[in-house]
Design an enzyme around this catalytic site. Sequence first.
Site: not given
Lengths: 566, 163
Positions: A14, A545
Site C-alpha cells: 500500500e 503500508c
Amino acid sequence: MAKRISIDPVTRIEGHLRIDCELDGGRVSKAWSSGQMWRGIELILKDRDPREAWLFTQRICGVCTTVHALASVRSVENALNLEIPLNAQYIRNIIIAAHAIHDHIVHFYHLSALDWVDITSALKADPKKTASIAQSLSNWHLNSPQAFRAVQDKLAALVGSGQLGIFSNGYWGHPAMILSPEVNLLAAAHYLQALDIQRKACTIVSILGSKTPHIQNLAVGGVANPINPDSPSTLTVERLYYVKSLIDELGDFVNNAYFVDVCAIGAFYREWTAYGAGVTDYLSIPEFPMDTKGTLFEHPGGYIPGGDISKYRPIKSFQDEYFTKGVQESVKHSWYEGDGTRHPWDGETEPNYTDFQDNGKYSWVKAPTFHGKPAQVGPLANVLCMYAAGHAPTVNYTNKALATMSSLAGAKIPITALHSTIGRHAARAVRAAVMHETLRKQWQALMDNIAKGDTRTFNRPEFPKGEIKGVGLHEAPRGVLSHWIVINGGKIKNYQAVVPSTWNSGPRNAQDDPGPYEASLVGNPIADPEKPLEVLRTVHSFDPCLACAIHLVDAENREIVKVKAF
Amino acid sequence: MNTLVLGIGNLLLQDEGAGVRALDVFERKYGTPDGVELLDGGTSGIELLQHLQGRDHLIILDVVKSGNPPGAIVRLEGDEVPALFRKKISPHQLGISDVLAAAHLTDSMPGNVILFGIEPQSMDTGLEMSDAVGRNMGELVDQVARELVSLGLDVPARVTTVP
C-alpha cells in the site's frame, strides 16, 4: 564494481515505495528505502475541532482506516485525561482484534505468499497427494482431493485464458521458488479460501463499527453504539451471538490453515531465517485496555534492545514517559526543510524536494528514533515483547510455531531464527492466533459487563482553555502507531502521525544509521538482478503500508513496475 | 435486482475524492431507488469484496486521467473497466483491479459493470474540489441517474434544487 538495482514502485504494498540496492558478489551490499509520496495530511487538521479529527485521519489510508480513526480519538482522550467506559473499550478492542486478523490473513496470502508460492507450478500437482500432505498438517475441512482438484481446474482456466488477473506480475518459474507443485497447490487453494474468510472479519467490524470500509461508531470519549439488550435497533444479544459465530469461523481458518501454512513455508524456506534481520531493536506498545484509564492491558508491550529478550523493558501505560519522551524524528535524509531532529509534538512538515541523493535527502518518509536509535516495529516486535513479558497465549503459540517448523524442517529452529524475513511472517501468524484468543476474551468481557447492567458507552469530553498535548497510541497490524496532538482552546494547533511504516521504511537518521528495511536487505542473495524476487521477499515481510495518498486511474498505458539494473 | 453504486477516491486530496463526493450530490438530487445501495469505498481494496457479492449491476464512480479537459466525464463498461484498472499506475496494489479480479476468482463478479470517470484537475492536499470538477458533479450524477433508469429503475428527482 557494484551493480545497482532500483525497484520503483514496489508492488503488492500500500503506497508508493522505491527500493534501491547495490549488489556485490550476488548479494545486497547497501540499500536505500524511499517513500515517494508526500502526504501533508496533517496540515488539513490544523484549527479543526479535535472531536472530528478521526473522521479525516481514517481517510489517510485505504487499508488502515480503522487504526487511524482509533489512534486519533485516543490522542484527544489522552490530552484530556478522559476515562473511557468499559463497554466502549471492549467494543473498540473487538474491532481492533478483528481488523488485525483480517489484515494478517490478507497480508500473508494476498500480498506476500506469491513471493514464495509459484501459482503456475500448482497446475502440475497431484490433488490426492496435495490432500494427504494437507491432512497431515491440519484437519481444515477444505483439505480434500475434490477441493484441491476444483482449485486446480479454476487456475487452469485462468492460465488458459491468458488473463492471470490477480496473479499477474509474479516471478513464476524463478530459481528461488523451491516448493513442490503439491505444496504450491495447497497454498493456492488457501489463497482463494482466504478471500472468503477475510469477509467474516470485515463483517465483525461492520456490525460493531456500523459500516465498513469506514467505521462510524467512534467518538472522543467512547463509542456511539447504544447498548440495549432488548431493543432490536441497538447492539443486541442476538447480534453479539452472530459476532461470536464469526469469531469461531475465523479461528478455525487461522489455526488450521494460516498458522500451518506459514509454518510449512518457514520450514521449506528455512534458509530465509538467516536473512533479513536488519534492525533488532524492537519496539511495541501495550494494547487492549481493560480498564477505563488505559493502565491495564491484555497485551503487554515495550522495548527489546539488540534482539536480546532478557533485556525487555515494558511500556506500562498510554501515559508512560519512557515512550512519550523517547520518540523523535530526523529529517536529515528526508525531503523536508533543515536537518534537525524533533519530537512529534514540535514536528514540522515543510517540504524541500531535492531529487534522490544517495548521501543526502532521498525520501518523503522521516526517520523516527526511540531514545536516539532506529527501531523495528510490527508483529515480530510485538510477539517478541509479549513473549519476553511472559504473555501466556503468545508463549504457547510461539513455541508451537517453532516446534511445527522444526519438525517439518527436520532440524531445530530456535527462537533466534525469528530475527529474519521468515521470522516476520511466523510472528504475524503467531499474532493472528493470539488475536483470535484475545477476540474471544474481549467478546466475553463485553457480554459479562452488559449482563451486569452496565450499558454506558460514552463520557462527554470538555476542552479547557489554553494548550494541552496528547498522544494516541495503538499497536496496529503493522506495529506502533502514534498520533501526536497539540490542542489550544479546543482547536487543533499541531498534529503529527508517526505510522508503523515510518519506523520501518524510514531513511537513514541523523547519525546515518540505516532504517529497518535498509538494514534488513543487506546480505540478501540476489539470483537474478533483473528479477529481484529476494528484495521483494524481505520488503514484503514487513507488510509495507506507506500511508497511501492517491489511487488515480491512469488511462494511458504505462509499465506497472520498473526494475532498473545499472 | 441488486445494484451497487460505488464511489471511490481519497477525500483529502481535492479532486481525488470526486467519486465519493458524487454520492452526496446524487442523494441531494435524487431519491435512491429500492434495490440500489450507494457505498463510499474510499481508497479501500479487498474489504470491498464483501460488498460486490450478490450484485447484478456495479456502477463505479472515480476520477480517471484520460487526457481530456478537467471535468470531462467518460463512461466505460464490461471488460473495459477491469482493463482500465489493470493499466493504472496505482499505489493501491490491492486496489479495485485486484478486487475485481478477486471477485472473478470467487464467482462474485456482478454481471454488469460500468464506470463513470471524471477528469481531475488538482490532487493536492485539500478538502475542496477544483472548480472544473465541482462544476460537473451535477452532470456526473445525472448520467448515473440515467444509467439507473436504463436498468429499469424508477429514479425520482428531488423537488428541492441543489444550490
